[in-house]
Design an enzyme around this catalytic site. Structure first.
Site, PDB file in Angstrom:
ATOM      1  N   LYS A 245       0.817  -1.211   0.000  1.00 49.64           N
ATOM      2  CA  LYS A 245       0.000   0.000   0.000  1.00 49.64           C
ATOM      3  C   LYS A 245       0.854   1.265   0.000  1.00 49.64           C
ATOM      4  CE  LYS A 245      -1.381   1.290   3.840  1.00 49.64           C
ATOM      5  NZ  LYS A 245      -1.740   1.997   5.043  1.00 49.64           N
ATOM      6  N   THR A 246       1.887   1.297   0.847  1.00 47.11           N
ATOM      7  CA  THR A 246       2.744   2.487   0.922  1.00 47.11           C
ATOM      8  C   THR A 246       3.471   2.704  -0.398  1.00 47.11           C
ATOM      9  OG1 THR A 246       3.051   2.126   3.296  1.00 47.11           O
ATOM     10  CG2 THR A 246       4.619   3.586   2.198  1.00 47.11           C
TER      11      THR A 246
ATOM     12  N   ASP B 148      -4.931   8.030   2.929  1.00 45.49           N
ATOM     13  CA  ASP B 148      -4.514   6.704   3.400  1.00 45.49           C
ATOM     14  C   ASP B 148      -5.416   6.270   4.561  1.00 45.49           C
ATOM     15  OD1 ASP B 148      -3.070   4.404   3.726  1.00 45.49           O
ATOM     16  OD2 ASP B 148      -1.337   5.363   4.660  1.00 45.49           O
ATOM     17  N   GLU B 149      -5.491   4.949   4.802  1.00 47.03           N
ATOM     18  CA  GLU B 149      -6.249   4.377   5.925  1.00 47.03           C
ATOM     19  C   GLU B 149      -7.690   4.909   5.959  1.00 47.03           C
ATOM     20  OE1 GLU B 149      -4.903   2.009   7.371  1.00 47.03           O
ATOM     21  OE2 GLU B 149      -2.778   2.322   7.698  1.00 47.03           O
TER      22      GLU B 149
ATOM     23  N   GLN C 294      -9.213  -4.067   8.096  1.00 44.32           N
ATOM     24  CA  GLN C 294      -8.341  -3.504   9.130  1.00 44.32           C
ATOM     25  C   GLN C 294      -8.946  -2.266   9.784  1.00 44.32           C
ATOM     26  OE1 GLN C 294      -3.911  -3.778   8.441  1.00 44.32           O
ATOM     27  NE2 GLN C 294      -4.538  -4.092   6.317  1.00 44.32           N
TER      28      GLN C 294
END
Length: 714
Positions: free
Chosen positions: A32-33, A218-219, A249
């Protein structure tokens, strides 16, 4: 571009898609990063837009810094001007410029949890609302969740329906007034006020909508209502919004995170492209199989199946211990064994609650195994650091009464509570700040000559520092404050133990070093910029991941990290899943996602531990293994400690079902451990069952009254 060649097909599609809204469902360990940094590099490197036309939102400051560095390396050029940071840091930056629309000056103060508590207690005192009737922490929690849901004091007052809600409404209204009077905002205000400005001022919204041509978040599964609305507002004109997340998550529901934001993304953006990243580069096949088998039991998910080309690897170890001490010893022995042939930093111990760390720490200390705790006493929460920061906050914002009251007698100046109360009353009657009242000390009724001299001298000293605010950088100003305040000398007089005095002095010097490091890397080297960064530092941002030490942390703190060897402690009913999360299917599913996150931190070796008994409320209570263990594929487990009938009958006599109903009469005199106040002794106990209240004297003579469930008996 050369760097695209290293991406798999799904990653490449996620990086290069530019035709509108994009949802990237990124499974654990799926790169993902890498996708985020490559997408940023692609936007800038291909000339799609300039760095300053991109907004990238991360969930930690550490991640933001690393992302910016990686992007610069990928395209071999500067990315100065790129807006990358947490929701709170981005909003703090917006409010420095636009806060005037709500009556705030540019250099407002950001209150931390302790500042918030102090102000809330003052407000409740002004309203004559006793804490025994309306618990202050319950009020703080309710107001915080209201702001996260974009409900302000006026709306809250309309919705209040019972006694508690109506009292909260009164407090909420005055609390916000006091914040404005102090030119301060709490963490929740940063996003709440930003949304308020953007939704209420079309020109400002148009300006930022035009400025940020591409937005990356993100997230996204951990965003709350306020964060969701901020992103929606900023992207509504161009709809170039890319969100990255994993519904499996989503573990911050207790903080207000709403999993529906990611599950229903396509309702808000029907034209959205969805890309699934399902290839895992982190874990072995066995670990992934365990993770997949657990999380598929959740109904509230979009669905994906992680796979890997990595080796199958060793089976997952499942250990059963007699109690938490035996559990800690087993884990400690395994880490020591690994240390003989590998690095300690390979190892992490994860747990559901901070209280579980004590037995683990005790065992590691006895075995002389170096360890670090993420989430213990934070550097910026140490008394000496908060004292110096309070000085700095008043230099930047003299209207900050909370900061001013903290330092008015540090070092001692003889201005007692009675005199301070008279000065506060004078300020309130005239509608001026506490700092202004100090300067007018000669007109405050009831002050003696000595107090007037002390108050006036303090005000003049602070004015000298305030005059330097715009001509000195953060490090230079901090050095001036430390020298002029005489704080180092004060430490020497306050702490007769030389070791403690030296330690606290070193902490103060470390703060100056932190400012020096900040000035070396930041475009804005001013004291307000440094204070803004300090106020938004998270536990994980100060974690030294290069230290030769084992790491201990809660599962919540571990998200986004990875370790070769992971130990998950306390896999029992009541701990994971936690007893407070069994009321609804949604809460239970979040606990299962938490277990999934813990499993997927492991790269090659995973060990699961549960104890047949655990000390709770002063006695041993029988435990049963977590229901999540039964969801694991048996063929992938090495269960070397099955419970036999004989073992079950061998439990100590004090360990009975009825132990959960605590009896207060047997607790007086017992030693306890509290995760915030440390060790202490019970001097009074009252109540029974789940309502036992303890009066405890902690080290240093601090006396606190706490519920028995919040301490561990030792």
């Amino acid at each position: 571009m050369d760097f695209l060649a290293k991406l798999n097909p799904e990653q490449k599609e996620a990086v290069t898609y530019l035709k509108g809204p994009l949802l990237i469902l990124a499974g654990a360990g799926s790169g993902k990063t890498r996708v985020l940094t490559h997408r940023l590099a692609y936007l800038v490197g291909q000339g799609v837009c300039a760095p300053w036309a991109i907004l990238a939102v991360t969930f930690t400051n550490k991640a933001a810094g690393e992302m910016k560095t990686r992007v610069g390396r990928l395209i071999n050029r500067s990315v100065d001007g790129l807006w990358v940071g947490t929701f709170h840091s981005i909003c703090a930056r917006i409010l420095r410029k636009e806060g005037y629309l709500l009556g705030y000056q540019r250099d407002y103060t950001i209150y931390d949890e302790n500042d918030k508590l102090a102000l809330m207690k003052k407000v409740m005192g002004d309203l004559a609302i006793p804490e025994r009737r309306v618990p202050v922490k319950a009020v703080i929690s309710r107001i915080s969740s209201s702001k996260d849901s974009l409900v302000g004091p006026e709306e809250y007052q309309k919705m209040a329906y019972d006694f508690f809600e109506k009292e909260v409404a009164r407090i909420f209204n005055l609390y916000q007034q006091e914040l404005l009077k102090n030119q301060a905002m709490d963490f929740d205000d940063l996003i709440f006020n930003s949304v308020k400005i953007l939704s209420g001022n079309k020109k400002v919204l148009d300006d930022y909508g035009h400025k940020f041509q591409h937005i990356l978040v993100d997230e996204y599964q951990d965003t709350n209502r306020a964060q969701y609305m901020l992103v929606k507002l900023l992207s509504q004109s161009h709809r170039q919004l890319c969100v990255v997340g994993d519904d499996d998550q989503s573990i911050y529901g207790f903080r207000g995170a709403d999993i529906r934001n990611i599950l229903e993304f396509e309702k808000d953006f029907p034209e959205a492209k969805v890309v699934r990243l399902e290839q895992n580069y982190r874990s072995t096949g066995v670990i992934l199989e365990c993770a997949n088998q657990v999380v598929k039991n959740n109904a509230g998910r979009k669905g994906k199946e992680l796979w890997t080309d990595n080796p199958k690897g060793d089976n997952v170890s499942l250990w059963c211990a007699w109690d938490e001490r035996d559990e800690a010893e087993k884990i400690c022995r395994a880490i020591k064994e690994h240390w003989t042939k590998g690095s300690l930093k390979d190892c992490v111990i994860l747990y559901r609650t901070n209280a579980q760390s004590r037995a683990l720490e005790d065992s590691l200390r006895r075995a002389a195994v170096p360890y670090l705790i993420v989430g213990g006493l934070k550097f910026y929460e140490r008394k000496e650091i908060k004292d110096i920061l309070a000085y700095l906050r008043v230099v930047v914002n003299p209207a900050d009464a909370v900061g001013l009251k903290r330092i008015i007698n540090i070092p001692p100046r003889g201005i007692g509570d009675t005199s301070l109360s008279r000065i506060e009353s004078y300020a309130a009657e005239r509608g001026i700040s506490l700092f202004s009242a100090l300067k007018e000390n000669g007109q405050v009724p009831g002050l003696g000559p000595g107090i007037k001299s002390a108050a006036g001298g303090f005000a003049k000293d602070m004015e000298k520092l305030i005059a330097l605010k715009d001509s000195l950088n953060a490090q230079e100003l901090i050095t001036k404050v430390i020298e002029q305040s005489g704080y180092i000398k004060f430490i020497g007089s306050q702490y007769l133990d030389k070791v403690e005095a030296d330690s606290r002095t070193e902490n103060v010097q470390e703060l100056a070093s932190a400012a020096n490091e900040f000035c070396g890397r930041s475009e804005d080297k001013s004291l307000p910029a440094f204070l803004a960064e300090v106020s938004l530092v998270a536990d994980i941002d100060r974690w030294n991941d290069s230290a030769e030490a084992a790491t201990l942390m809660t599962i919540h703190n571990a998200k986004g990290l990875e370790f070769p060897q992971v130990f998950i402690a306390g896999l029992e009913e009541g701990l994971l899943p936690h007893r407070a999360s069994l009321d609804t299917i949604e809460e239970l599913e979040e606990e299962r996602r938490l277990f999934y996150v813990a499993i997927t931190r492991a790269q090659s070796k995973l060990t699961l531990c549960w104890a047949m008994s655990r000390r709770h409320f002063g006695g041993l209570m029988q435990s049963s293994p977590s229901r999540f263990i039964a969801e694991l594929p048996r063929e992938n487990l090495n269960d070397d400690s099955p419970i036999s009938e004989k073992q079950t009958s061998d439990f100590p006599g004090e360990f009975q079902e009825g132990t959960s109903q605590t009896q207060a009469k047997g607790l007086k005199g017992k030693r306890v451990h509290h995760e915030i106040w440390g060790q202490g002794r019970v001097v009074e106990a009252e109540g029974d069952g789940d309502d036992v209240k303890l009066s405890i004297v902690f080290s240093g003579g601090v006396k606190k009254k706490v519920m028995a469930g919040f301490v561990e008996f030792i």
